[in-house]
Motif scaffolding. Structure first.
Motif, PDB file in Angstrom:
ATOM      1  N   VAL A 197      17.922  72.898  49.431  1.00 63.52           N
ATOM      2  CA  VAL A 197      17.827  74.089  50.444  1.00 63.52           C
ATOM      3  C   VAL A 197      17.673  73.887  51.832  1.00 63.52           C
ATOM      4  CG1 VAL A 197      15.386  74.266  50.076  1.00 63.52           C
ATOM      5  CG2 VAL A 197      16.693  76.202  50.296  1.00 63.52           C
ATOM      6  N   MET A 198      17.178  72.624  52.318  1.00 69.41           N
ATOM      7  CA  MET A 198      16.795  72.178  53.394  1.00 69.41           C
ATOM      8  C   MET A 198      18.256  71.677  54.317  1.00 69.41           C
ATOM      9  SD  MET A 198      13.540  72.403  53.842  1.00 69.41           S
ATOM     10  CE  MET A 198      12.174  72.204  52.952  1.00 69.41           C
ATOM     11  N   LYS A 199      19.546  71.522  53.741  1.00 67.64           N
ATOM     12  CA  LYS A 199      20.338  70.844  54.033  1.00 67.64           C
ATOM     13  C   LYS A 199      21.468  71.991  55.005  1.00 67.64           C
ATOM     14  CE  LYS A 199      21.023  66.545  51.474  1.00 67.64           C
ATOM     15  NZ  LYS A 199      21.842  65.757  50.685  1.00 67.64           N
ATOM     16  N   PRO A 200      21.577  73.205  54.437  1.00 66.92           N
ATOM     17  CA  PRO A 200      22.596  74.054  55.118  1.00 66.92           C
ATOM     18  C   PRO A 200      22.480  74.237  56.616  1.00 66.92           C
ATOM     19  CG  PRO A 200      22.012  74.964  52.917  1.00 66.92           C
ATOM     20  CD  PRO A 200      21.016  73.686  53.082  1.00 66.92           C
ATOM     21  N   GLY A 201      21.003  74.184  56.858  1.00 67.99           N
ATOM     22  CA  GLY A 201      20.851  74.340  58.656  1.00 67.99           C
ATOM     23  C   GLY A 201      21.119  73.225  59.277  1.00 67.99           C
ATOM     24  N   ALA A 202      20.926  71.921  58.735  1.00 71.65           N
ATOM     25  CA  ALA A 202      21.185  70.817  59.664  1.00 71.65           C
ATOM     26  C   ALA A 202      22.701  70.492  59.772  1.00 71.65           C
ATOM     27  CB  ALA A 202      20.391  69.453  59.259  1.00 71.65           C
ATOM     28  N   ALA A 203      23.332  70.704  58.805  1.00 71.30           N
ATOM     29  CA  ALA A 203      24.959  70.579  58.561  1.00 71.30           C
ATOM     30  C   ALA A 203      25.744  71.376  59.079  1.00 71.30           C
ATOM     31  CB  ALA A 203      25.105  70.239  57.161  1.00 71.30           C
ATOM     32  N   PHE A 204      25.434  72.413  60.000  1.00 68.24           N
ATOM     33  CA  PHE A 204      26.204  73.521  60.352  1.00 68.24           C
ATOM     34  C   PHE A 204      26.852  73.189  61.946  1.00 68.24           C
ATOM     35  CE2 PHE A 204      26.915  77.853  62.187  1.00 68.24           C
ATOM     36  CZ  PHE A 204      27.691  78.426  61.251  1.00 68.24           C
ATOM     37  N   ASP A 205      28.028  73.559  62.150  1.00 68.49           N
ATOM     38  CA  ASP A 205      28.591  73.187  63.527  1.00 68.49           C
ATOM     39  C   ASP A 205      29.061  74.792  64.061  1.00 68.49           C
ATOM     40  OD1 ASP A 205      30.205  72.898  65.853  1.00 68.49           O
ATOM     41  OD2 ASP A 205      31.221  71.321  64.928  1.00 68.49           O
ATOM     42  N   TYR A 206      28.152  75.379  64.710  1.00 70.57           N
ATOM     43  CA  TYR A 206      28.477  76.901  65.226  1.00 70.57           C
ATOM     44  C   TYR A 206      29.749  76.881  66.042  1.00 70.57           C
ATOM     45  CZ  TYR A 206      26.623  76.160  69.805  1.00 70.57           C
ATOM     46  OH  TYR A 206      26.364  75.700  71.203  1.00 70.57           O
ATOM     47  N   GLN A 207      29.935  75.862  67.013  1.00 70.07           N
ATOM     48  CA  GLN A 207      31.177  75.825  67.717  1.00 70.07           C
ATOM     49  C   GLN A 207      32.446  75.861  67.041  1.00 70.07           C
ATOM     50  OE1 GLN A 207      29.749  72.176  69.859  1.00 70.07           O
ATOM     51  NE2 GLN A 207      29.951  73.433  71.681  1.00 70.07           N
ATOM     52  N   THR A 208      32.398  74.968  65.997  1.00 71.80           N
ATOM     53  CA  THR A 208      33.781  75.128  64.918  1.00 71.80           C
ATOM     54  C   THR A 208      33.845  76.449  64.353  1.00 71.80           C
ATOM     55  OG1 THR A 208      33.545  72.646  64.613  1.00 71.80           O
ATOM     56  CG2 THR A 208      34.872  74.189  63.046  1.00 71.80           C
ATOM     57  N   LYS A 209      32.937  77.243  64.046  1.00 70.36           N
ATOM     58  CA  LYS A 209      32.993  78.501  63.486  1.00 70.36           C
ATOM     59  C   LYS A 209      33.477  79.437  64.335  1.00 70.36           C
ATOM     60  CE  LYS A 209      31.544  77.306  59.343  1.00 70.36           C
ATOM     61  NZ  LYS A 209      32.600  77.043  58.056  1.00 70.36           N
ATOM     62  N   VAL A 210      33.006  79.272  65.497  1.00 74.02           N
ATOM     63  CA  VAL A 210      33.745  80.472  66.624  1.00 74.02           C
ATOM     64  C   VAL A 210      34.939  80.005  66.835  1.00 74.02           C
ATOM     65  CG1 VAL A 210      33.320  81.062  69.204  1.00 74.02           C
ATOM     66  CG2 VAL A 210      31.326  80.722  67.722  1.00 74.02           C
TER      67      VAL A 210
END
Length: 279
Positions: free
Chosen positions: A255-268
């Motif tokens: 449950v701790m991992k989804p936050g650290a493994a996210f790249d908002y720039q790629t999503k945008v």
């Protein structure tokens, strides 16, 4: 004992979080490193706190059926000393291990805060103003929410600030794309073209609302499991085995991992490419 610890008590019917924020001096003479600071801290610089090997932050959560916001404040040093010593005695009678009581009884105890913790539903719409469905002005000034204003978190997985930074980065990229700076000359103040503000907000909310609901919703659920451990010995035994298995398999709770493994720039970038392909 190092590391974050989340004890739950079947006798006191509460749960807590303890985590160190200061690394002690090494024998080789290196300087002391302060990793972070917070309220409810025990500072080991005091001569009277020689037994405190680390600076320890602790938060203890008690279910309260009645909201008493009039009692929420930082306690005075005398109030903190009395209340924390009384609490330590109560927890000792309930069988708490001494490692969790030492911070409460430390002579250097400071920054004790009493505050309510309430879970709030995240919003689905994070902006006002712009244009209506027919393209006409709504007659309302533009405003955009991000961070805690849009999705107030609970602290169990520590992702609230990170979600706010992702919001800010996403919003910056989208406004830069849809609302470019328009300057007609050096003598004029640059103006921002807000004609596509509504388009920017639609993509912003499409990206951020599901993301924050998923991550911060898991924080709410983790908090509920902590209190459930305090309420049920059988569930607590099962949960202990589950935690050990997850840490063994993943190195931490998944449950701790989804936050650290996210790249908002790629999503945008992906969202804008998809939008361009459909126009």
């Amino acid at each position: 004992q190092r590391g974050i610890c989340f004890p739950s008590s079947a006798t006191t019917k509460c749960h807590a979080c303890y985590y160190p924020t200061k690394v002690p001096k090494e024998d080789d003479g290196e300087e002391e490193v302060v990793v972070g600071g917070n309220n409810n801290t025990v500072d080991d610089n005091s001569e009277n706190a020689a037994d405190d090997k680390y600076e320890m932050v602790f938060q203890i959560y008690f279910p309260t059926p009645i909201e008493r916001s009039d009692t929420w404040r930082t306690l005075t040093p005398d109030e903190a000393k009395v209340e924390c010593q009384e609490l330590a005695q109560k927890l000792r009678e309930d069988g708490w291990d001494e490692q969790f009581l030492k911070p409460l009884e430390s002579p250097s105890l400071k920054g004790v805060l009493r505050v309510g913790l309430r879970s709030r539903e995240a919003l689905d719409v994070w902006h006002v103003g712009g244009s209506g469905e027919d393209g006409s002005s709504t007659g309302v000034g533009r405003a955009v929410l991000l961070g805690d204003a849009a999705h107030p978190p609970v602290p169990y997985i520590g992702q609230g600030a990170q979600m706010a930074m992702e919001d800010a980065g996403t919003l910056s990229m989208l406004l830069g794309h849809f609302c470019p700076v328009d300057s007609d000359g050096d003598d004029q103040m640059p103006a921002i073209d807000m004609s596509k503000f509504q388009d920017a907000m639609e993509v912003y909310e499409k990206l951020r609302v599901p993301r924050t609901k998923a991550v911060l919703g898991s924080s709410v659920q983790l908090g509920k499991t902590q209190q459930k451990r305090a309420d049920s010995k059988l569930y607590n035994a099962w949960r202990e085995l589950s935690i050990k298995a997850q840490v063994w398999a993943y190195g931490t709770l998944p449950v701790m991992k989804p936050g650290a493994a996210f790249d908002y720039q790629t999503k945008v970038t992906e969202a804008l490419e998809e939008l361009g392909a459909t126009m």
